[in-house]
Design an enzyme around this catalytic site. Structure first.
Site, short mmCIF file in Angstrom:
data_model
loop_
_atom_site.label_atom_id
_atom_site.label_comp_id
_atom_site.label_asym_id
_atom_site.label_seq_id
_atom_site.Cartn_x
_atom_site.Cartn_y
_atom_site.Cartn_z
N ASP A 1 6.27 57.75 -70.79
CA ASP A 1 5.79 56.55 -71.49
C ASP A 1 5.66 55.37 -70.54
O ASP A 1 5.19 54.30 -70.94
CB ASP A 1 6.68 56.22 -72.69
CG ASP A 1 8.12 55.92 -72.33
OD1 ASP A 1 8.48 56.01 -71.14
OD2 ASP A 1 8.91 55.62 -73.24
N LYS B 1 10.99 64.64 -73.99
CA LYS B 1 12.11 63.89 -73.43
C LYS B 1 12.44 62.72 -74.34
O LYS B 1 11.55 61.98 -74.75
CB LYS B 1 11.81 63.39 -72.02
CG LYS B 1 12.99 62.63 -71.39
CD LYS B 1 12.80 62.38 -69.92
CE LYS B 1 11.77 61.31 -69.62
NZ LYS B 1 12.18 59.98 -70.14
N GLU C 1 18.97 58.03 -64.69
CA GLU C 1 18.21 56.96 -64.05
C GLU C 1 19.08 55.78 -63.65
O GLU C 1 19.81 55.22 -64.48
CB GLU C 1 17.08 56.48 -64.98
CG GLU C 1 16.22 55.39 -64.34
CD GLU C 1 14.94 55.12 -65.10
OE1 GLU C 1 14.18 54.21 -64.67
OE2 GLU C 1 14.67 55.80 -66.12
N ASP D 1 7.28 62.41 -72.94
CA ASP D 1 8.16 61.43 -73.57
C ASP D 1 7.79 61.21 -75.03
O ASP D 1 6.61 61.10 -75.36
CB ASP D 1 8.06 60.07 -72.85
CG ASP D 1 9.01 59.94 -71.68
OD1 ASP D 1 10.04 60.63 -71.66
OD2 ASP D 1 8.71 59.15 -70.77
#
Length: 277
Positions: A45, A113, A181, A84
């Protein structure tokens, strides 16, 4: 020609093979990624920023993800394609099922995801029970940027412990992998050793089972400083600007096109044409 599966994804970790994952957003890029041997593609995204020019990922819709996933699927015939689910498209279990159905049926994604920890475990469990492969995403989760900010996460004991617990919970719920992340490298390595499923890092150090990067960052397509977690493996953007500037100059100078880029007419046809003027 066999496409990579989530079973292959797990085998990579089990055999100690590092996993290269790359965000890709369109047909032409997917073709190039395929030629380069990228085994796992993420239709992220992040397209909201790098493809649509927005400031955040939040405005991205399910329809956007379907559109870009469809283009990527057309260009990639070997990679595992993960897509995503965008902001609030999985707020409830039914929302998630509806979004998953559309992204997988209309967009051609093989897996989805989702961002979040324990709070999305019921959704992850429901989707996996219905046969939808789900990848988790912990740490800096851009869809929550107004809550947590765009900064490194889980640097203190309680936050780190929560992230580790969230990772375990996602695995138990059926997630086949987790993106980590912008968290401390030491924590990412601990999570990777703790879980049996693969971890994919971005700004989380070398201790993860694989890495993911954004297409535009890897190729140096945008001017300015890249995020700390990114590495510019080339400066394709500069080359593109140079090539386009050269094109503009040649058109303005009249040196392009030449006969080599033109179609000719036979002299007798031209003569007849002129005679009839």
């Amino acid at each position: 020609m066999r496409r990579t599966t989530i079973a292959d994804f797990q085998t990579m970790k089990d055999e100690g093979r590092r996993i290269a994952m790359l965000t890709v957003y369109d047909y032409a890029s997917a073709l190039i990624a395929e030629q380069a041997g990228v085994p796992v593609i993420l239709v992220g995204d992040s397209l909201g920023m790098v493809m649509q020019g927005r400031d955040t990922t939040l405005p991205v819709r399910v329809e956007d993800m379907i559109y870009h996933a469809r283009m990527v699927r057309q260009g990639s015939h070997k990679a595992l394609i993960v897509v995503d689910l965008p902001f609030l498209s999985y707020a409830t279990e039914q929302d998630a099922v509806d979004a998953a159905r559309r992204v997988m049926q209309e967009g051609g994604g093989q897996a989805l995801k989702l961002e979040g920890g324990r709070e999305i475990v019921p959704v992850v469990r429901r989707l996996t029970e219905m046969g939808v492969p789900v990848m988790g995403h912990l740490g800096l989760t851009p869809q929550s940027q107004h809550q947590i900010g765009l900064r490194a996460q889980a640097k203190q004991v309680e936050a780190a412990r929560k992230l580790l617990d969230d990772a375990r919970a996602l695995e138990e719920a059926g997630a086949f992998g987790i993106v980590l992340e912008v968290i401390p490298a030491e924590l990412a390595e601990l999570v990777s050793r703790t879980l049996t499923i693969p971890t994919i890092g971005i700004g989380a150090g070398p201790g993860c089972d694989g890495q993911v990067q954004v297409w535009h960052d890897v190729l140096g397509l945008f001017e300015g400083k890249s995020p700390r977690h990114a590495h510019r493996f080339a400066e394709i953007g500069e080359q593109m600007v140079g090539a386009l500037s050269h094109y503009v100059r040649q058109v303005e100078e009249g040196s392009f096109p030449t006969q080599a880029q033109s179609v000719s007419m036979k002299s007798d046809v031209l003569a007849s044409l002129k005679a009839g003027e």
